[in-house]
Design a protein around this motif. Sequence first.
Motif, short mmCIF file in Angstrom:
data_model
loop_
_atom_site.label_atom_id
_atom_site.label_comp_id
_atom_site.label_asym_id
_atom_site.label_seq_id
_atom_site.Cartn_x
_atom_site.Cartn_y
_atom_site.Cartn_z
N VAL A 175 3.90 -10.32 7.94
CA VAL A 175 5.00 -11.12 8.48
C VAL A 175 5.02 -12.49 7.80
O VAL A 175 3.99 -13.16 7.72
CB VAL A 175 4.79 -11.31 10.00
CG1 VAL A 175 5.79 -12.30 10.56
CG2 VAL A 175 4.89 -9.97 10.72
N PRO A 177 6.47 -16.52 7.52
CA PRO A 177 5.64 -17.12 6.47
C PRO A 177 4.13 -17.00 6.69
O PRO A 177 3.37 -17.41 5.82
CB PRO A 177 6.04 -18.60 6.54
CG PRO A 177 6.41 -18.82 7.96
CD PRO A 177 7.02 -17.55 8.43
N ARG A 185 -5.12 -23.41 5.87
CA ARG A 185 -4.07 -23.84 6.79
C ARG A 185 -4.12 -22.97 8.07
O ARG A 185 -4.01 -23.49 9.18
CB ARG A 185 -2.72 -23.72 6.07
CG ARG A 185 -1.53 -24.11 6.86
CD ARG A 185 -1.29 -25.61 6.89
NE ARG A 185 -0.44 -25.93 8.03
CZ ARG A 185 0.84 -25.61 8.09
NH1 ARG A 185 1.45 -25.04 7.07
NH2 ARG A 185 1.55 -25.89 9.18
N ILE A 189 -4.96 -24.17 11.91
CA ILE A 189 -4.07 -23.91 13.05
C ILE A 189 -4.80 -23.17 14.17
O ILE A 189 -4.67 -23.49 15.35
CB ILE A 189 -2.83 -23.09 12.59
CG1 ILE A 189 -1.92 -23.94 11.71
CG2 ILE A 189 -2.07 -22.53 13.78
CD1 ILE A 189 -0.78 -23.17 11.06
N GLN B 151 9.56 -25.82 11.72
CA GLN B 151 8.75 -24.66 11.34
C GLN B 151 8.92 -23.51 12.33
O GLN B 151 7.93 -22.89 12.76
CB GLN B 151 7.29 -25.04 11.23
CG GLN B 151 7.04 -26.12 10.19
CD GLN B 151 5.58 -26.31 9.92
OE1 GLN B 151 4.98 -25.63 9.11
NE2 GLN B 151 4.99 -27.25 10.64
N GLU B 153 10.00 -20.52 12.01
CA GLU B 153 9.54 -19.18 11.57
C GLU B 153 8.03 -19.03 11.81
O GLU B 153 7.58 -18.02 12.34
CB GLU B 153 9.85 -18.95 10.08
CG GLU B 153 11.33 -18.76 9.77
CD GLU B 153 12.10 -20.07 9.70
OE1 GLU B 153 11.45 -21.15 9.81
OE2 GLU B 153 13.33 -20.04 9.57
N LEU B 154 7.26 -20.04 11.40
CA LEU B 154 5.82 -19.96 11.58
C LEU B 154 5.45 -19.95 13.06
O LEU B 154 4.58 -19.19 13.51
CB LEU B 154 5.13 -21.13 10.86
CG LEU B 154 3.60 -21.18 10.96
CD1 LEU B 154 2.97 -19.88 10.46
CD2 LEU B 154 3.05 -22.37 10.17
N ASN B 157 6.03 -16.53 14.32
CA ASN B 157 4.94 -15.65 13.87
C ASN B 157 3.71 -15.80 14.77
O ASN B 157 3.13 -14.81 15.23
CB ASN B 157 4.48 -16.00 12.46
CG ASN B 157 5.46 -15.65 11.35
OD1 ASN B 157 5.24 -16.00 10.21
ND2 ASN B 157 6.55 -14.97 11.69
N LEU B 158 3.30 -17.05 14.99
CA LEU B 158 2.06 -17.31 15.73
C LEU B 158 2.18 -16.86 17.18
O LEU B 158 1.25 -16.28 17.74
CB LEU B 158 1.71 -18.80 15.67
CG LEU B 158 1.35 -19.34 14.27
CD1 LEU B 158 1.32 -20.87 14.28
CD2 LEU B 158 0.01 -18.77 13.80
N LEU B 193 -1.49 -22.10 25.56
CA LEU B 193 -1.64 -21.77 24.14
C LEU B 193 -0.29 -21.37 23.54
O LEU B 193 0.05 -21.76 22.41
CB LEU B 193 -2.67 -20.64 23.98
CG LEU B 193 -4.03 -20.94 24.60
CD1 LEU B 193 -4.97 -19.74 24.47
CD2 LEU B 193 -4.67 -22.16 23.95
N HIS B 196 1.65 -24.36 23.05
CA HIS B 196 1.17 -25.05 21.84
C HIS B 196 1.76 -24.42 20.58
O HIS B 196 2.19 -25.14 19.67
CB HIS B 196 -0.36 -25.01 21.79
CG HIS B 196 -0.93 -25.61 20.54
ND1 HIS B 196 -1.11 -26.95 20.40
CD2 HIS B 196 -1.33 -25.04 19.38
CE1 HIS B 196 -1.61 -27.20 19.20
NE2 HIS B 196 -1.76 -26.05 18.56
N HIS B 197 1.81 -23.08 20.52
CA HIS B 197 2.43 -22.44 19.36
C HIS B 197 3.88 -22.91 19.19
O HIS B 197 4.34 -23.14 18.08
CB HIS B 197 2.46 -20.90 19.54
CG HIS B 197 1.12 -20.24 19.49
ND1 HIS B 197 0.18 -20.52 18.54
CD2 HIS B 197 0.57 -19.30 20.28
CE1 HIS B 197 -0.90 -19.77 18.74
NE2 HIS B 197 -0.68 -19.03 19.79
N LEU B 202 1.14 -28.37 14.47
CA LEU B 202 0.60 -27.25 13.69
C LEU B 202 -0.32 -27.79 12.60
O LEU B 202 -0.01 -27.74 11.41
CB LEU B 202 1.72 -26.42 13.09
CG LEU B 202 2.55 -25.59 14.06
CD1 LEU B 202 3.52 -24.71 13.31
CD2 LEU B 202 1.64 -24.74 14.95
N ALA B 203 -1.46 -28.28 13.01
CA ALA B 203 -2.48 -28.74 12.06
C ALA B 203 -1.93 -29.72 11.03
O ALA B 203 -2.05 -29.52 9.82
CB ALA B 203 -3.12 -27.53 11.36
N SER B 205 1.00 -30.65 9.87
CA SER B 205 2.05 -30.43 8.87
C SER B 205 3.41 -30.82 9.43
O SER B 205 3.58 -30.89 10.64
CB SER B 205 2.10 -28.96 8.48
OG SER B 205 2.34 -28.19 9.63
#
Lengths: 205, 205
Positions: A175, A177, A185, A189, B151, B153-154, B157-158, B193, B196-197, B202-203, B205
């Motif tokens: 999936v 990005p 990275r 996270i 972000q 999309e990320l 994903n998460l 959690l 948080h996602h 996100l670390a 960025s």
Amino acid sequence: MRVTDVRGKRAGGRRPGVSGTREAILAAAQRGFAEHGYLATTIRGVAAAAGVDPALVLQFFGSKDGLFDAALRADPPTRDLAALLDDGGVADLGERLTRRYLELWEGRDTGPRLLAVVRGASASPSASAMVSAFMADAVMLPLARAVGTGQAELRANLTGAHLLGVATARYVLRVEPLASLDRERVVAILAPLVQHHLTGDLAGS
Amino acid sequence: MRVTDVRGKRAGGRRPGVSGTREAILAAAQRGFAEHGYLATTIRGVAAAAGVDPALVLQFFGSKDGLFDAALRADPPTRDLAALLDDGGVADLGERLTRRYLELWEGRDTGPRLLAVVRGASASPSASAMVSAFMADAVMLPLARAVGTGQAELRANLTGAHLLGVATARYVLRVEPLASLDRERVVAILAPLVQHHLTGDLAGS
């Protein structure tokens, strides 16, 4: 175990001892499960690859499920993970566990094998349950117990479920990005969340 | 769409229009995929169950993959999840998303269907990738975009990887103690959690 093999060869064709035979069967099983998946791997095929009688495989491991479980437990990558306990303190355990877990999935040898085991196991509920039970019992649970924050079983469940979900999205389903993100990275996270699973407050309990 | 069906019946055996036929095929496909899984469901079988010619199924949906994708998107449980956007604010979105997601897995109708889709899809890499792409595109991504924290999309994903990992451990593999934990307890553990996602840092960025 390698010692037994070498001794067997030195003796010039003499049959290896019990432990050498068991090792040979396990190695053949690991190759079979990794290359062909759980369903397509048979007791008969493993026995043929190891040069022994199928009855001997059953005598050692009881069943195909028993063989699969033993092959998982003897796998170096998973032993590596459990050894994280000995490498350092609890303060950065979440980070080290996450990094090592991702490294295994990205390793030249270990990555394809993990992929094959997870793909192969996903076709069989019993194999999936065994992979999951193995990760919990042999890897996550000892880590969670060593942390000493209580509720080790639940912490092991939450850690294993989260890491396996991310690995499935990143390495199996690819999936984006997430799949293309730099490994460090992803570590940055996930590490605080994994640390929370292992040491944080589990919702007031 | 229900209106079309009713009108078809009122007219006493008159053939339903294009949209009614498409709906009938979709409904047959949803039943087929849920009951028999991805691999065992065929264009021919779906056509027979819907009382149409297989060529018509292909004309509407292009392929079995196209039919599977359309069946997923039309599924009420997944439409429900995406509708969380309209139900309230961002502050407790993590909690509402987690609770609704678990409720779907535990629903009397929706639970067995989700289980069948995930189990059936896991036997086929292409179906697995489609389930995952669907969850990302149709459910998680709109939620993450609406949050507006960047972000998307990320973040999608998460969130998707974490929730699917937990659902797999709790409902598919039935790992204990996670499988027997009270639902609200799981919500309480996961909600911060997931929040948080969706909204956290996100670390760096």
